[in-house]
Design a protein around this motif. Sequence first.
Motif, short mmCIF file in Angstrom:
data_model
loop_
_atom_site.label_atom_id
_atom_site.label_comp_id
_atom_site.label_asym_id
_atom_site.label_seq_id
_atom_site.Cartn_x
_atom_site.Cartn_y
_atom_site.Cartn_z
N GLY A 191 4.30 9.70 24.14
CA GLY A 191 2.95 10.02 23.71
C GLY A 191 2.31 8.78 23.11
O GLY A 191 2.93 7.70 23.08
N PRO A 192 1.07 8.89 22.62
CA PRO A 192 0.41 7.72 22.02
C PRO A 192 1.22 7.18 20.84
O PRO A 192 1.64 7.93 19.97
CB PRO A 192 -0.94 8.28 21.55
CG PRO A 192 -1.18 9.47 22.43
CD PRO A 192 0.18 10.06 22.67
N LEU A 193 1.42 5.87 20.84
CA LEU A 193 2.30 5.25 19.86
C LEU A 193 1.57 4.26 18.97
O LEU A 193 0.56 3.67 19.35
CB LEU A 193 3.45 4.51 20.56
CG LEU A 193 4.38 5.33 21.45
CD1 LEU A 193 5.44 4.42 22.04
CD2 LEU A 193 5.01 6.47 20.66
N ASN A 194 2.16 4.05 17.81
CA ASN A 194 1.67 3.05 16.89
C ASN A 194 2.25 1.69 17.27
O ASN A 194 3.04 1.10 16.55
CB ASN A 194 2.09 3.43 15.46
CG ASN A 194 1.54 2.48 14.42
OD1 ASN A 194 0.49 1.86 14.62
ND2 ASN A 194 2.25 2.34 13.32
N THR A 195 1.85 1.21 18.45
CA THR A 195 2.31 -0.09 18.95
C THR A 195 1.13 -1.04 19.04
O THR A 195 -0.03 -0.62 19.16
CB THR A 195 2.93 0.04 20.36
OG1 THR A 195 1.93 0.52 21.27
CG2 THR A 195 4.11 1.00 20.35
N GLU A 236 11.19 6.07 17.67
CA GLU A 236 11.42 7.43 18.17
C GLU A 236 11.64 7.44 19.68
O GLU A 236 12.39 8.26 20.21
CB GLU A 236 10.24 8.33 17.76
CG GLU A 236 10.17 8.51 16.25
CD GLU A 236 8.93 9.24 15.79
OE1 GLU A 236 9.07 10.30 15.13
OE2 GLU A 236 7.81 8.76 16.06
N GLN A 237 10.98 6.53 20.37
CA GLN A 237 11.22 6.36 21.80
C GLN A 237 12.57 5.70 22.05
O GLN A 237 13.31 6.06 22.97
CB GLN A 237 10.10 5.53 22.43
CG GLN A 237 8.71 6.07 22.21
CD GLN A 237 8.50 7.44 22.82
OE1 GLN A 237 8.99 7.70 23.92
NE2 GLN A 237 7.77 8.30 22.13
N ALA A 238 12.90 4.72 21.22
CA ALA A 238 14.15 3.96 21.39
C ALA A 238 15.37 4.87 21.27
O ALA A 238 16.34 4.71 22.02
CB ALA A 238 14.21 2.83 20.38
N PRO A 254 8.85 7.86 10.82
CA PRO A 254 10.01 7.01 10.53
C PRO A 254 9.62 5.56 10.56
O PRO A 254 8.65 5.18 11.21
CB PRO A 254 10.98 7.36 11.66
CG PRO A 254 10.08 7.75 12.78
CD PRO A 254 8.90 8.43 12.17
N ARG A 255 10.39 4.73 9.90
CA ARG A 255 10.12 3.29 9.89
C ARG A 255 10.77 2.64 11.12
O ARG A 255 11.91 2.93 11.44
CB ARG A 255 10.66 2.64 8.62
CG ARG A 255 9.88 2.99 7.37
CD ARG A 255 10.44 2.25 6.18
NE ARG A 255 10.38 0.81 6.33
CZ ARG A 255 9.32 0.07 6.03
NH1 ARG A 255 8.22 0.65 5.57
NH2 ARG A 255 9.34 -1.25 6.19
#
Length: 278
Positions: A196-200, A231-233, A273-274
Amino acid sequence: MVGRLAGKNAIITGAAGGIGLETAILFLREGASVLLTDISEAGLQKALEKAIELGQKASNSRLETKVVDVSKESDVEGAVSHLDSWGGVDIMFNNAGIMHPNDGTELETSEKIWDLTMNINVKGVWYGSKHAVNSLRKHGKRSGSIINTASMVSLVGAATPQVAYTASKGAVLALTRELAILHAREGYRFNSLCPGPLNTPLLQDWLGDDKEKRFRREVHFPMGRFGESIEQAHAVVFLASDESSFVNATDFVVDGGMTKAYVTPLGPATDSPRNLAS
């Protein structure tokens, strides 16, 4: 404890940051040898420093970098061949991608942007998958995991269009499913990761300070927030490991429930999460 990826050799494309770097760190912690690849040499050097600092590399595993433009087959083939001396590829994470700011509606998007997006997002996955299979066969592997980064936009429609990006990620889903069935009896699994949309940086730089642009997306988040690369990793580690030995041809959706939502909840967002590298 023996790591979940102990003894496995992995290539990660687009490893200079975001999902790629977070995955590299987790792969190292799980005992894999990892080749970090990216088009940016400077980005790779910074990623290598972070991976060394945070990855807790096992004494018998390797960690190296290689500059790769995934739109060039010779670059991808060279990266895969680089692992011959390691014993060949076990895990191929075709993660490199582009989301161009000039990608819009079918009327706004130029042929140049369309071709650039397809060359990186689709050809890059094709090349990576092709040469991973060649390596698996060459080294007599009876199992292997190829994970291709798609997107939740390949599963739903949006009135905030990026037609080249969306079409490219739809192609990744179709290609991945086809290869998964084609190679199933060889033990080579293919799965698509659908974030989904990520904080990247890729997305956040694109959104910038445009509050309306952000709200158009954030209102649809069931959990009230962007996802994080870590979370993707974690999902990629599962798909790469033998724990997912019967997971094949999936559209592995990690989107906080966004593609299943009709009306989203009210209230404060959940905690994020961090990420390890930031």
